[in-house]
Design an enzyme around this catalytic site. Structure first.
Site, PDB file in Angstrom:
ATOM      1  N   HIS A 142       0.843  -1.202   0.000  1.00 35.68           N
ATOM      2  CA  HIS A 142       0.000   0.000   0.000  1.00 35.68           C
ATOM      3  C   HIS A 142       0.880   1.254   0.000  1.00 35.68           C
ATOM      4  O   HIS A 142       0.636   2.192  -0.778  1.00 35.68           O
ATOM      5  CB  HIS A 142      -0.914   0.003   1.225  1.00 35.68           C
ATOM      6  CG  HIS A 142      -1.642   1.284   1.439  1.00 35.68           C
ATOM      7  ND1 HIS A 142      -2.687   1.699   0.640  1.00 35.68           N
ATOM      8  CD2 HIS A 142      -1.466   2.274   2.357  1.00 35.68           C
ATOM      9  CE1 HIS A 142      -3.132   2.878   1.059  1.00 35.68           C
ATOM     10  NE2 HIS A 142      -2.411   3.247   2.103  1.00 35.68           N
ATOM     11  N   ARG A 151       4.756  10.206  -5.917  1.00 35.36           N
ATOM     12  CA  ARG A 151       6.215  10.308  -6.105  1.00 35.36           C
ATOM     13  C   ARG A 151       6.666   9.121  -6.965  1.00 35.36           C
ATOM     14  O   ARG A 151       7.244   8.155  -6.449  1.00 35.36           O
ATOM     15  CB  ARG A 151       6.944  10.286  -4.752  1.00 35.36           C
ATOM     16  CG  ARG A 151       6.586  11.405  -3.803  1.00 35.36           C
ATOM     17  CD  ARG A 151       7.332  11.257  -2.468  1.00 35.36           C
ATOM     18  NE  ARG A 151       7.043   9.986  -1.819  1.00 35.36           N
ATOM     19  CZ  ARG A 151       5.980   9.777  -1.052  1.00 35.36           C
ATOM     20  NH1 ARG A 151       5.110  10.748  -0.836  1.00 35.36           N
ATOM     21  NH2 ARG A 151       5.780   8.589  -0.492  1.00 35.36           N
ATOM     22  N   GLU A 207      -7.735  -2.919   6.860  1.00 31.80           N
ATOM     23  CA  GLU A 207      -6.735  -2.987   7.926  1.00 31.80           C
ATOM     24  C   GLU A 207      -7.056  -4.085   8.936  1.00 31.80           C
ATOM     25  O   GLU A 207      -8.189  -4.561   9.041  1.00 31.80           O
ATOM     26  CB  GLU A 207      -6.631  -1.654   8.676  1.00 31.80           C
ATOM     27  CG  GLU A 207      -6.284  -0.468   7.807  1.00 31.80           C
ATOM     28  CD  GLU A 207      -5.816   0.735   8.617  1.00 31.80           C
ATOM     29  OE1 GLU A 207      -5.341   0.539   9.761  1.00 31.80           O
ATOM     30  OE2 GLU A 207      -5.929   1.849   8.102  1.00 31.80           O
ATOM     31  N   ASP A 239     -10.555   1.928   7.966  1.00 29.40           N
ATOM     32  CA  ASP A 239     -10.215   3.313   8.306  1.00 29.40           C
ATOM     33  C   ASP A 239     -10.652   4.207   7.146  1.00 29.40           C
ATOM     34  O   ASP A 239      -9.866   4.567   6.285  1.00 29.40           O
ATOM     35  CB  ASP A 239      -8.712   3.426   8.564  1.00 29.40           C
ATOM     36  CG  ASP A 239      -8.338   4.757   9.188  1.00 29.40           C
ATOM     37  OD1 ASP A 239      -9.188   5.355   9.866  1.00 29.40           O
ATOM     38  OD2 ASP A 239      -7.200   5.204   9.001  1.00 29.40           O
ATOM     39  N   GLN A 246      -7.978  15.037   2.751  1.00 34.45           N
ATOM     40  CA  GLN A 246      -6.655  14.671   3.232  1.00 34.45           C
ATOM     41  C   GLN A 246      -5.546  15.298   2.386  1.00 34.45           C
ATOM     42  O   GLN A 246      -4.530  15.769   2.914  1.00 34.45           O
ATOM     43  CB  GLN A 246      -6.503  13.146   3.224  1.00 34.45           C
ATOM     44  CG  GLN A 246      -5.187  12.637   3.793  1.00 34.45           C
ATOM     45  CD  GLN A 246      -5.138  11.116   3.850  1.00 34.45           C
ATOM     46  OE1 GLN A 246      -6.112  10.440   3.556  1.00 34.45           O
ATOM     47  NE2 GLN A 246      -3.994  10.578   4.232  1.00 34.45           N
ATOM     48  N   THR A 366      -3.198   0.054   5.806  1.00 30.85           N
ATOM     49  CA  THR A 366      -3.812  -0.690   4.719  1.00 30.85           C
ATOM     50  C   THR A 366      -2.928  -1.859   4.274  1.00 30.85           C
ATOM     51  O   THR A 366      -1.739  -1.683   4.008  1.00 30.85           O
ATOM     52  CB  THR A 366      -4.073   0.235   3.524  1.00 30.85           C
ATOM     53  OG1 THR A 366      -4.804   1.374   3.984  1.00 30.85           O
ATOM     54  CG2 THR A 366      -4.871  -0.460   2.447  1.00 30.85           C
TER      55      THR A 366
END
Length: 435
Positions: A142, A151, A207, A239, A246, A366
């Protein structure tokens, strides 16, 4: 680590007929929870097939003794915190006596049977009062998948393979399976500046949850060799994540309102004793990866600190329900994909002297698999919202919509052992407040 004994015998059957062959709760499981029977107050219970054993009633009937009675007495209330804090000895004694009472041929069947409730008639609650919740990030696939979205040339940050990354979450908004989830409002980034309104990129995260048992004193770290004894059990954890909120708020301090609106857990505590046959060696680190620092490295933990759990994510949409279609499988993964063990998470969390307490909850982060069918979130599955999930109903999903329901499942399987499950971790999305 927990030992294998007669309670794990695959030949052991229960006089509770529904337990034999039950996908989640055969007699080899016996998970702990808090339930309300019809017209009754919350109390401690144990799942067995499609029934729930009332622990206070069993204790009142004089059917438990010694350490098992002490454990049941500690659970005589609306939370299991006191029982979790007793540690493995009383918990194991309770499991042993319950297994004997529920086994075929038990001479006490006539006295135990009145202590059973139909699970379908009971309300399930959070099993403990959660004082603190910490979410880790130990699913390396994850972390790599998400890192590639933002990135591409350097998906993992330099610290990832040296330290179990985590952050403190919000305990008050953790809810048991079946609780509807209200879509959060928040600030969303726009080219012209942020706007406030309903989350537009709502996501789930697959999770594993860890329940803390005995805690530690403030300033006294838990050594890695003792960390496993501070884990009282496991659950599933979704979650929920508001990805657009975010993306705007997470720098420089990390997740905040994008996570704190809700997290869903499966309501049964699957004990370390039940999972003893499914322990596994921690997968060796790839060549070139650094070895954990000494405070995180223990030979016994590396030999059997992993868990062989199959994980699954299902999606049901309003359109699918209208057409009578079964849920769509979004992902299959495994707890074997944890880069750090549960014990390493506990040891690291307390390494600075942080005091953990009975009933604290840790999330694994995750747990995605390395293949495209094993992504533990829609952010990964859609490759950063670019490739929608196509459903048999003709619908598409890049993010969750109102009315969508996510179901997480976990199953422990091994040849020669009776399989056990975790029960459901289910949540349905409601429209945002004011919509």
């Amino acid at each position: 680590m927990s030992r294998i004994d007669e309670t794990h015998d695959p030949k052991r059957r229960s006089w509770v007929a529904s337990a034999n062959g039950h996908p989640d709760f055969p007699i080899q499981n016996l998970p702990l929870g808090v339930v309300s029977p019809p017209g009754g107050a919350p109390r401690a219970g144990v799942a067995i097939g499609d029934r729930i054993l009332d622990l206070p009633a069993l204790l009142a009937a004089g059917l438990l003794s010694g350490e098992a009675a002490r454990a049941a007495a500690a659970a005589d209330g609306a939370t299991l915190n006191a029982l979790l804090g007793l540690g493995a000895g009383p918990r194991r004694a309770l499991r042993t006596q319950l297994s004997a009472l529920l086994a075929e041929g038990s001479a006490e069947r006539g006295r135990v049977e009145p202590c059973l409730h139909a699970a379908a008639d009971c309300a399930l609650h959070l099993p403990a009062r959660i004082g603190d919740y910490t979410d880790f990030y130990v699913g390396i696939h994850h972390a790599t998948n998400v890192g590639r979205v933002f990135r591409p040339d350097n998906p993992l940050l330099p610290n990832y393979k040296h330290v179990p990354i985590g952050y403190h979450g919000r305990a008050s908004s953790i809810v048991p399976s079946g609780t509807p989830i209200r879509r959060p409002n928040g600030q969303r980034p726009r080219p012209e500046g942020p706007s406030f309104g309903p989350c537009e990129r709502l996501d789930y995260e697959l999770e594993l949850g860890l329940w803390i048992g005995p805690g530690n004193d403030l300033g006294a770290p838990i050594p890695i060799g003792e960390a496993a004894s501070h884990i009282a059990g496991y659950c599933l954890l979704n979650d929920w994540s508001a990805r657009d909120i975010q993306a705007w708020e997470y720098q420089p301090l990390g997740p905040f309102l994008a996570k704190s609106f809700a997290s869903t857990i499966s309501p049964w505590i699957i004990t370390p004793e039940a999972l003893a046959p499914f322990r596994a060696a921690q997968p060796p680190r790839p060549e070139g990866d650094p070895q954990p620092l000494p405070y995180l490295l223990d030979a016994a933990d590396q030999a059997e600190g992993g868990l062989d759990l199959a994980l699954e994510v299902l999606l049901a949409t309003p359109g699918m329900r209208e057409k009578g279609l079964p849920p769509h499988r979004l992902a299959r993964s495994s707890a074997r994909h944890m880069y750090w063990t549960a014990a390493q998470m506990v040891a690291h969390h307390s390494s600075n002297g942080c005091n953990l307490r009975p009933g604290d909850l840790l999330g694994s982060g995750t747990l995605s698999a390395p293949d495209p069918e094993g992504c533990g979130s829609l952010l990964e599955t859609t490759r950063g919202w670019q490739q929608p999930v196509r459903l048999a109903s003709g619908e598409e999903r890049r993010a969750l919509e109102d009315g969508d329901e996510i179901l997480l499942l976990a199953r422990a399987e091994r040849q020669g052992c009776t399989s056990i499950g975790f029960g459901e971790c289910r949540g349905c999305v409601l429209p945002a407040h004011g919509s």
